[in-house]
Design a protein around this motif. Sequence first.
Motif, PDB file in Angstrom:
ATOM      1  N   GLU A   1     -12.939   1.599   4.542  1.00 60.19           N
ATOM      2  CA  GLU A   1     -12.864   1.404   3.095  1.00 60.19           C
ATOM      3  C   GLU A   1     -13.638   0.146   2.732  1.00 60.19           C
ATOM      4  O   GLU A   1     -13.328  -0.946   3.195  1.00 60.19           O
ATOM      5  CB  GLU A   1     -11.400   1.269   2.661  1.00 60.19           C
ATOM      6  N   ARG A   9     -11.081  -6.955   2.126  1.00 65.04           N
ATOM      7  CA  ARG A   9     -10.305  -5.981   2.885  1.00 65.04           C
ATOM      8  C   ARG A   9     -10.142  -6.509   4.305  1.00 65.04           C
ATOM      9  O   ARG A   9     -10.903  -7.359   4.754  1.00 65.04           O
ATOM     10  CB  ARG A   9     -11.033  -4.623   2.928  1.00 65.04           C
ATOM     11  N   ARG A  54      -6.107  -6.749   0.964  1.00 60.38           N
ATOM     12  CA  ARG A  54      -5.489  -5.454   1.215  1.00 60.38           C
ATOM     13  C   ARG A  54      -5.845  -4.969   2.612  1.00 60.38           C
ATOM     14  O   ARG A  54      -6.978  -5.117   3.064  1.00 60.38           O
ATOM     15  CB  ARG A  54      -5.966  -4.421   0.187  1.00 60.38           C
ATOM     16  N   CYS A  56      -6.853  -2.269   5.282  1.00 59.84           N
ATOM     17  CA  CYS A  56      -7.647  -1.051   5.215  1.00 59.84           C
ATOM     18  C   CYS A  56      -6.737   0.167   5.356  1.00 59.84           C
ATOM     19  O   CYS A  56      -5.848   0.197   6.219  1.00 59.84           O
ATOM     20  CB  CYS A  56      -8.700  -1.064   6.321  1.00 59.84           C
ATOM     21  N   LYS A  57      -6.969   1.182   4.523  1.00 57.14           N
ATOM     22  CA  LYS A  57      -6.116   2.369   4.553  1.00 57.14           C
ATOM     23  C   LYS A  57      -6.142   3.052   5.907  1.00 57.14           C
ATOM     24  O   LYS A  57      -5.130   3.573   6.372  1.00 57.14           O
ATOM     25  CB  LYS A  57      -6.563   3.353   3.464  1.00 57.14           C
ATOM     26  N   SER A  58      -7.295   3.058   6.569  1.00 50.97           N
ATOM     27  CA  SER A  58      -7.388   3.713   7.871  1.00 50.97           C
ATOM     28  C   SER A  58      -6.507   3.013   8.903  1.00 50.97           C
ATOM     29  O   SER A  58      -5.955   3.637   9.803  1.00 50.97           O
ATOM     30  CB  SER A  58      -8.838   3.710   8.364  1.00 50.97           C
ATOM     31  N   LEU A  60      -3.638   1.348   8.175  1.00 49.45           N
ATOM     32  CA  LEU A  60      -2.245   1.633   7.847  1.00 49.45           C
ATOM     33  C   LEU A  60      -1.869   3.071   8.158  1.00 49.45           C
ATOM     34  O   LEU A  60      -0.724   3.377   8.462  1.00 49.45           O
ATOM     35  CB  LEU A  60      -1.996   1.357   6.362  1.00 49.45           C
ATOM     36  N   ALA A  61      -2.859   3.966   8.126  1.00 50.01           N
ATOM     37  CA  ALA A  61      -2.569   5.388   8.327  1.00 50.01           C
ATOM     38  C   ALA A  61      -2.559   5.785   9.795  1.00 50.01           C
ATOM     39  O   ALA A  61      -2.156   6.894  10.129  1.00 50.01           O
ATOM     40  CB  ALA A  61      -3.594   6.232   7.577  1.00 50.01           C
ATOM     41  N   SER A  72       2.548  -4.619   7.065  1.00 46.44           N
ATOM     42  CA  SER A  72       1.600  -4.488   5.957  1.00 46.44           C
ATOM     43  C   SER A  72       1.807  -5.550   4.870  1.00 46.44           C
ATOM     44  O   SER A  72       1.400  -6.668   5.027  1.00 46.44           O
ATOM     45  CB  SER A  72       1.659  -3.076   5.387  1.00 46.44           C
TER      46      SER A  72
END
Length: 261
Positions: A1, A9, A54, A56-58, A60-61, A72
Motif C-alpha cells: 500500500e 506507512r 498506519r 500496511c494492510k498486507s 495486518l492481513a 496494531s
Amino acid sequence: EVGKPHMLRRSERCAWEMQELQDEHVVVRCVILPPPGDSTVLNEEFGKRLAKARWCKSTLADPDRTHDVPGSALAAAQPANAMWGGSSSSAASGITRQPIIERTFSVEIDNRSEETFVHDGEYFHAGRWVHRPVRTIPSCSITKLEFSSDEVFSGVTGLLWFVNESSLDRYISLVFSNSLSGDGSFNAWAGPAPAELLREMTCAPSITSYKGVQVRDSQGVAWNVIETGTNVHIRMVVLKELSPLDLSAFPPVVEQREQTA
C-alpha cells in the motif's frame, strides 16, 4: 500500500511515504527500521510520525505475521523509541536523537583577503547547521561551516552567502549538497556573486568530478575535496585580491539564438 502523498506507512522493519505521483511514475522514499532490541535511537520528529503511521494492510492481513505486529493500533500509540528498545524518557535524560542515516557537509574557509565577511543570507532545501549559524568570516583566518541532514528521508542541500563589512560589494557564495543517493556537489565564488545562486545550486558539479586542487581565479577561490561519502569535507581558500560586484552587469544579458526561416 503506497498511501497518499507524504502519508507515512509502515511494517515491522520499514516505513515509507510517497513523494511524487505523476502519471505512471511514483517516487517513494523508504527507511529500514532498527530491529527490536537495537539501541539505535530514532530522530525525534520521525519517531512521532512513526508512532502515528498506519500499518500496511498486507501486514495486518497476514495471519502468519500477526504475532510480530504488537497489537496494531496499540503499538502505533507507543513511543517509537520504546518500541525499538529505547527508553521513553530519553529526551528527559539528555540523549540527542539523530537521523538513522545522517549526511554531513563541512567547508573550511581560509580567508586570505583583508576583508571580513558577515552572514547575509541562506536557503536550505534540506538539512541545517550542525551548531549555531556562522555569522562572521574574519579576514586572514580559517572558519569552518558545518551542515547536517535533519530528517530520515533527506540529505543536506543548501546555499548561503556572506558580504564584506567595509563596502558591501564583495561576497563569499557557496552551494552544496550531500544527498542520500548519488554524489555530493559543490561550487563557490568570492568577489562578485553569481546572478542566480539558486540556479547554481541545482546545477552544481559533482564533487567526484574534481581531481586535486581546483583553482578558480575567475571565481576568486580555490578548493580541494578532502573527504566524500557520508561526510563530505572541503577545504577552500578565498584569494587575497577580490573584485567588487559590478552592478552594471546585472541582470546578465541572455544571448538569443537567431531565428531562421
